[in-house]
Design a protein around this motif. Structure first.
Motif, PDB file in Angstrom:
ATOM      1  N   HIS A   8       7.485  -6.187  23.540  1.00  0.00           N
ATOM      2  CA  HIS A   8       7.903  -7.430  23.876  1.00  0.00           C
ATOM      3  C   HIS A   8       8.548  -8.267  22.814  1.00  0.00           C
ATOM      4  O   HIS A   8       7.971  -9.374  23.079  1.00  0.00           O
ATOM      5  N   GLY A   9       8.398  -8.031  21.853  1.00  0.00           N
ATOM      6  CA  GLY A   9       9.380  -8.214  20.699  1.00  0.00           C
ATOM      7  C   GLY A   9       8.352  -8.807  19.739  1.00  0.00           C
ATOM      8  O   GLY A   9       9.014 -10.057  18.556  1.00  0.00           O
ATOM      9  N   HIS A  10       7.079  -8.636  19.772  1.00  0.00           N
ATOM     10  CA  HIS A  10       6.299  -9.058  18.574  1.00  0.00           C
ATOM     11  C   HIS A  10       6.213  -7.950  17.818  1.00  0.00           C
ATOM     12  O   HIS A  10       5.548  -6.707  18.632  1.00  0.00           O
ATOM     13  N   ARG A  11       6.315  -8.398  16.424  1.00  0.00           N
ATOM     14  CA  ARG A  11       6.568  -7.707  15.410  1.00  0.00           C
ATOM     15  C   ARG A  11       4.960  -7.605  14.888  1.00  0.00           C
ATOM     16  O   ARG A  11       4.184  -8.375  14.820  1.00  0.00           O
ATOM     17  N   ARG A  12       4.530  -6.237  14.099  1.00  0.00           N
ATOM     18  CA  ARG A  12       3.075  -5.885  13.949  1.00  0.00           C
ATOM     19  C   ARG A  12       3.098  -7.323  11.872  1.00  0.00           C
ATOM     20  O   ARG A  12       3.201  -5.574  11.434  1.00  0.00           O
ATOM     21  N   TYR A  13       2.911  -7.412  12.033  1.00  0.00           N
ATOM     22  CA  TYR A  13       3.307  -8.435  10.922  1.00  0.00           C
ATOM     23  C   TYR A  13       2.180  -8.544   9.526  1.00  0.00           C
ATOM     24  O   TYR A  13       2.208  -8.067   8.736  1.00  0.00           O
ATOM     25  N   GLY A  14       0.804  -8.112  10.790  1.00  0.00           N
ATOM     26  CA  GLY A  14      -0.742  -7.656   9.811  1.00  0.00           C
ATOM     27  C   GLY A  14      -0.060  -6.338   9.053  1.00  0.00           C
ATOM     28  O   GLY A  14      -0.480  -6.335   7.987  1.00  0.00           O
ATOM     29  N   GLU A  15       0.096  -5.311   9.906  1.00  0.00           N
ATOM     30  CA  GLU A  15      -0.071  -4.516   9.493  1.00  0.00           C
ATOM     31  C   GLU A  15       1.536  -4.357   8.113  1.00  0.00           C
ATOM     32  O   GLU A  15       1.234  -3.579   7.011  1.00  0.00           O
ATOM     33  N   ALA A  16       2.435  -4.652   8.178  1.00  0.00           N
ATOM     34  CA  ALA A  16       3.586  -5.010   7.519  1.00  0.00           C
ATOM     35  C   ALA A  16       2.670  -5.508   5.699  1.00  0.00           C
ATOM     36  O   ALA A  16       3.266  -5.541   4.737  1.00  0.00           O
ATOM     37  N   VAL A  17       1.863  -6.803   6.453  1.00  0.00           N
ATOM     38  CA  VAL A  17       1.681  -7.101   4.712  1.00  0.00           C
ATOM     39  C   VAL A  17       0.533  -6.694   4.290  1.00  0.00           C
ATOM     40  O   VAL A  17       0.658  -6.081   3.037  1.00  0.00           O
ATOM     41  N   VAL A  18      -0.230  -5.534   5.201  1.00  0.00           N
ATOM     42  CA  VAL A  18      -0.864  -5.037   3.780  1.00  0.00           C
ATOM     43  C   VAL A  18      -0.620  -3.439   3.771  1.00  0.00           C
ATOM     44  O   VAL A  18      -0.908  -3.447   2.434  1.00  0.00           O
ATOM     45  N   ALA A  19       0.346  -3.233   4.376  1.00  0.00           N
ATOM     46  CA  ALA A  19       1.176  -1.944   3.766  1.00  0.00           C
ATOM     47  C   ALA A  19       2.165  -2.660   2.221  1.00  0.00           C
ATOM     48  O   ALA A  19       1.852  -1.893   0.974  1.00  0.00           O
ATOM     49  N   ARG A  20       2.208  -3.954   2.308  1.00  0.00           N
ATOM     50  CA  ARG A  20       3.413  -4.478   1.036  1.00  0.00           C
ATOM     51  C   ARG A  20       2.318  -4.375   0.314  1.00  0.00           C
ATOM     52  O   ARG A  20       2.357  -3.933  -0.804  1.00  0.00           O
ATOM     53  N   LEU A  21       0.746  -5.405   0.405  1.00  0.00           N
ATOM     54  CA  LEU A  21       0.161  -5.888  -0.619  1.00  0.00           C
ATOM     55  C   LEU A  21      -0.514  -4.137  -1.125  1.00  0.00           C
ATOM     56  O   LEU A  21      -0.902  -3.893  -2.203  1.00  0.00           O
ATOM     57  N   GLN A  22      -0.864  -2.852  -0.713  1.00  0.00           N
ATOM     58  CA  GLN A  22      -1.127  -1.529  -0.897  1.00  0.00           C
ATOM     59  C   GLN A  22      -0.115  -1.204  -2.060  1.00  0.00           C
ATOM     60  O   GLN A  22      -0.587  -0.397  -2.915  1.00  0.00           O
ATOM     61  N   LYS A  23       0.694  -1.395  -0.955  1.00  0.00           N
ATOM     62  CA  LYS A  23       2.167  -0.963  -2.232  1.00  0.00           C
ATOM     63  C   LYS A  23       2.127  -1.805  -3.735  1.00  0.00           C
ATOM     64  O   LYS A  23       2.316  -1.016  -4.981  1.00  0.00           O
ATOM     65  N   ALA A  24       1.971  -3.011  -4.001  1.00  0.00           N
ATOM     66  CA  ALA A  24       2.143  -3.180  -4.712  1.00  0.00           C
ATOM     67  C   ALA A  24       0.548  -3.482  -5.822  1.00  0.00           C
ATOM     68  O   ALA A  24       1.168  -3.452  -6.736  1.00  0.00           O
ATOM     69  N   LEU A  25      -0.813  -3.251  -5.012  1.00  0.00           N
ATOM     70  CA  LEU A  25      -1.606  -2.826  -5.913  1.00  0.00           C
ATOM     71  C   LEU A  25      -1.558  -1.200  -6.509  1.00  0.00           C
ATOM     72  O   LEU A  25      -1.598  -0.900  -8.139  1.00  0.00           O
ATOM     73  N   GLN A  26      -0.576  -0.349  -5.580  1.00  0.00           N
ATOM     74  CA  GLN A  26      -0.539   0.682  -6.407  1.00  0.00           C
ATOM     75  C   GLN A  26      -0.221   0.299  -7.576  1.00  0.00           C
ATOM     76  O   GLN A  26       0.089   1.568  -8.020  1.00  0.00           O
ATOM     77  N   HIS A  27       1.252  -0.150  -7.421  1.00  0.00           N
ATOM     78  CA  HIS A  27       2.376   0.040  -8.128  1.00  0.00           C
ATOM     79  C   HIS A  27       2.089  -0.763  -9.772  1.00  0.00           C
ATOM     80  O   HIS A  27       2.004   0.222 -10.640  1.00  0.00           O
ATOM     81  N   LYS A  28       0.682  -1.842  -9.329  1.00  0.00           N
ATOM     82  CA  LYS A  28      -0.231  -2.211 -10.541  1.00  0.00           C
ATOM     83  C   LYS A  28      -0.896  -1.466 -11.507  1.00  0.00           C
ATOM     84  O   LYS A  28      -0.470  -1.387 -12.706  1.00  0.00           O
ATOM     85  N   LYS A  29      -1.631  -0.493 -10.894  1.00  0.00           N
ATOM     86  CA  LYS A  29      -2.176   0.817 -11.047  1.00  0.00           C
ATOM     87  C   LYS A  29      -1.362   1.588 -12.418  1.00  0.00           C
ATOM     88  O   LYS A  29      -1.803   1.947 -13.267  1.00  0.00           O
ATOM     89  N   GLU A  30      -0.177   2.071 -11.763  1.00  0.00           N
ATOM     90  CA  GLU A  30       0.887   2.667 -12.124  1.00  0.00           C
ATOM     91  C   GLU A  30       0.686   1.968 -13.149  1.00  0.00           C
ATOM     92  O   GLU A  30       1.162   3.426 -14.234  1.00  0.00           O
ATOM     93  N   HIS A  31       1.493   1.028 -13.299  1.00  0.00           N
ATOM     94  CA  HIS A  31       1.865  -0.210 -15.008  1.00  0.00           C
ATOM     95  C   HIS A  31       0.598   0.182 -15.648  1.00  0.00           C
ATOM     96  O   HIS A  31       0.934   0.737 -16.710  1.00  0.00           O
ATOM     97  N   GLN A  32      -0.421   0.338 -15.032  1.00  0.00           N
ATOM     98  CA  GLN A  32      -1.770  -0.220 -16.038  1.00  0.00           C
ATOM     99  C   GLN A  32      -1.568   1.176 -16.735  1.00  0.00           C
ATOM    100  O   GLN A  32      -1.879   1.471 -18.101  1.00  0.00           O
ATOM    101  N   ASP A  33      -1.789   2.809 -16.017  1.00  0.00           N
ATOM    102  CA  ASP A  33      -2.143   3.609 -16.467  1.00  0.00           C
ATOM    103  C   ASP A  33      -1.028   4.266 -17.366  1.00  0.00           C
ATOM    104  O   ASP A  33      -1.140   5.112 -17.975  1.00  0.00           O
ATOM    105  N   ALA A  34       0.437   3.752 -16.980  1.00  0.00           N
ATOM    106  CA  ALA A  34       1.274   4.218 -17.968  1.00  0.00           C
ATOM    107  C   ALA A  34       1.042   3.085 -19.734  1.00  0.00           C
ATOM    108  O   ALA A  34       1.314   3.727 -19.986  1.00  0.00           O
ATOM    109  N   GLU A  35       0.216   2.111 -19.339  1.00  0.00           N
ATOM    110  CA  GLU A  35       0.083   1.401 -20.931  1.00  0.00           C
ATOM    111  C   GLU A  35      -1.058   1.862 -21.872  1.00  0.00           C
ATOM    112  O   GLU A  35      -0.532   2.184 -22.741  1.00  0.00           O
ATOM    113  N   ASP A  36      -2.260   2.197 -20.863  1.00  0.00           N
ATOM    114  CA  ASP A  36      -3.164   2.895 -20.986  1.00  0.00           C
ATOM    115  C   ASP A  36      -2.665   4.330 -21.981  1.00  0.00           C
ATOM    116  O   ASP A  36      -3.346   4.982 -23.173  1.00  0.00           O
ATOM    117  N   ALA A  37      -1.992   4.947 -21.339  1.00  0.00           N
ATOM    118  CA  ALA A  37      -1.300   6.098 -22.550  1.00  0.00           C
ATOM    119  C   ALA A  37       0.083   6.361 -23.184  1.00  0.00           C
ATOM    120  O   ALA A  37      -0.706   6.894 -24.022  1.00  0.00           O
TER     121      ALA A  37
END
Length: 377
Positions: free
Chosen positions: A348-377
């Protein structure tokens, strides 16, 4: 040399000669084929009326003759009425031309502070080179115009004769066509014929409805401007603009502008503006809706089919493109397998904006965690 090579060369030359002969014959007969195609669609258009009259006991030949006679009587009467009206208006316009010219010159002098006179304007126009060349070309082109008119009348007669035979001998034509086909194919041909009759009738119905709406709208304008022969002009605009493709709108608007000019030159501009505005309303609002409902095709498909038909067959293609495409679409629709559509908001032309926002947020948190792990190492 292999024994088969001479025979192959002769066969290739014979096929090439047959192709050239067929191509030449097709180009010679393309005009006749187009006339037959147009006559066939005309016969489909009058088939419902002829069928009803034949079902009540009247012979198909007589029923077809009566339908054609009624169409020709209405057409000839309308042309004679408009011809007499136009001739009278042209005579009045020629008699009052000096008055119109004086009023135009006075307006130019008052507006632009010039000192023009009617005598100077008439002399400059009569002695101009372009007018003399136009008169000479018009005199030499009289025979060409006469030949064109006679050719058009002969083509119209050919179309009506073929349409009469197609409509009067419709059952015999269908039997002759079905006699060379197996029973399964016969049912498909008869169904396609019935669909073609329905779609062609629906197309003419939509055109007639648009002609009625256009005639009423322009009649109101002509009455407001007090233009003479308002009913006849309204019928002219409605019929010509709908049933003459491509140039019908311009032909339809030219006559009311001419008549309005005899009343007041400014009224011609009002008529021109109204014709242009109404044409845009009809093209983008009225025509797509009515055509899609009566012929049951998408407005974009209807618009594209008209363009394609014009490119292939000119004005004839533009006239028959929509009913032909509607018939083909309805016939092929029975052979296309359709499935139930899944209940998904994206349908019907309605995109799943909520799911897309959650996916982008999870991807950003994962990227931030990987960056911190790299600095600690």
């Amino acid at each position: 040399m292999p024994r088969w090579l001479p025979r192959a060369m002769v066969l290739a030359l014979a096929l090439y000669a047959c192709f050239q002969l067929g191509d030449w014959a097709f180009h010679q007969l393309v005009g006749l084929l187009v006339n037959i195609l147009l006559a066939f669609f005309l016969a489909l258009a009058i088939e419902p009326a002829v069928g009803r009259m034949a079902a009540r006991g009247m012979r198909r030949g007589l029923a077809t003759f009566l339908v054609f006679f009624g169409v020709l009587a209405v057409g000839i009467g309308f042309v004679v009425l408009l011809g007499s009206m136009l001739a009278g208006q042209i005579v009045d316009m020629v008699e009052n031309f000096p008055k119109y010219l004086d009023s135009l010159i006075n307006w130019i002098n008052e507006t632009f502070h010039t000192e023009l006179s009617r005598v100077e304007v008439q002399d400059s126009v009569l002695k101009s080179d372009w007018l003399q060349k136009y008169v000479q070309n018009s005199a030499t082109g009289v025979l060409d115009v006469s030949a064109t008119v006679l050719g058009g009348l002969f083509r119209l007669l050919t179309i009506f004769l073929f349409a009469f035979y197609f409509a009067a001998d419709g059952p015999r034509l269908r039997r002759a066509l079905c006699s060379v086909l197996p029973p399964a194919r016969q049912a498909e041909v008869l169904r396609a014929w019935e669909i073609a009759v329905d779609k062609t009738g629906g197309y003419l119905y939509s055109r007639g409805l648009m002609a009625l709406i256009s005639g009423v709208a322009h009649f109101v304008l002509f009455e407001i401007l007090d233009v003479p022969y308002a009913p006849a002009l309204a019928v002219w605009v409605g019929l010509v603009s709908q049933f003459i493709p491509t140039i019908g709108t311009y032909l339809a608007g030219a006559l009311p502008m001419l008549i309005a000019f005899t009343v007041n030159p400014w009224y011609a501009l009002w008529v021109l503006g109204f014709v242009v505005v109404y044409q845009q309303f009809e093209n983008y609002v009225l025509q797509p809706k009515l055509t899609s409902k009566t012929v049951d095709i998408h407005p974009a498909v209807a618009f594209g089919s008209v363009i394609a038909g014009t490119a292939l067959l000119g004005a004839v293609g533009a006239l028959i493109a929509i009913p032909a495409v509607a018939t083909l679409q309805a016939f092929l629709g029975a052979y296309v397998k359709r499935y139930d559509v899944t209940d998904d908001p994206r349908v019907h032309g309605h995109r799943r904006y909520g799911e897309a926002v959650v996916a982008r947020l999870q991807k950003a948190l994962q990227h931030k965690k990987e960056h911190q792990d790299a600095e600690d190492a």
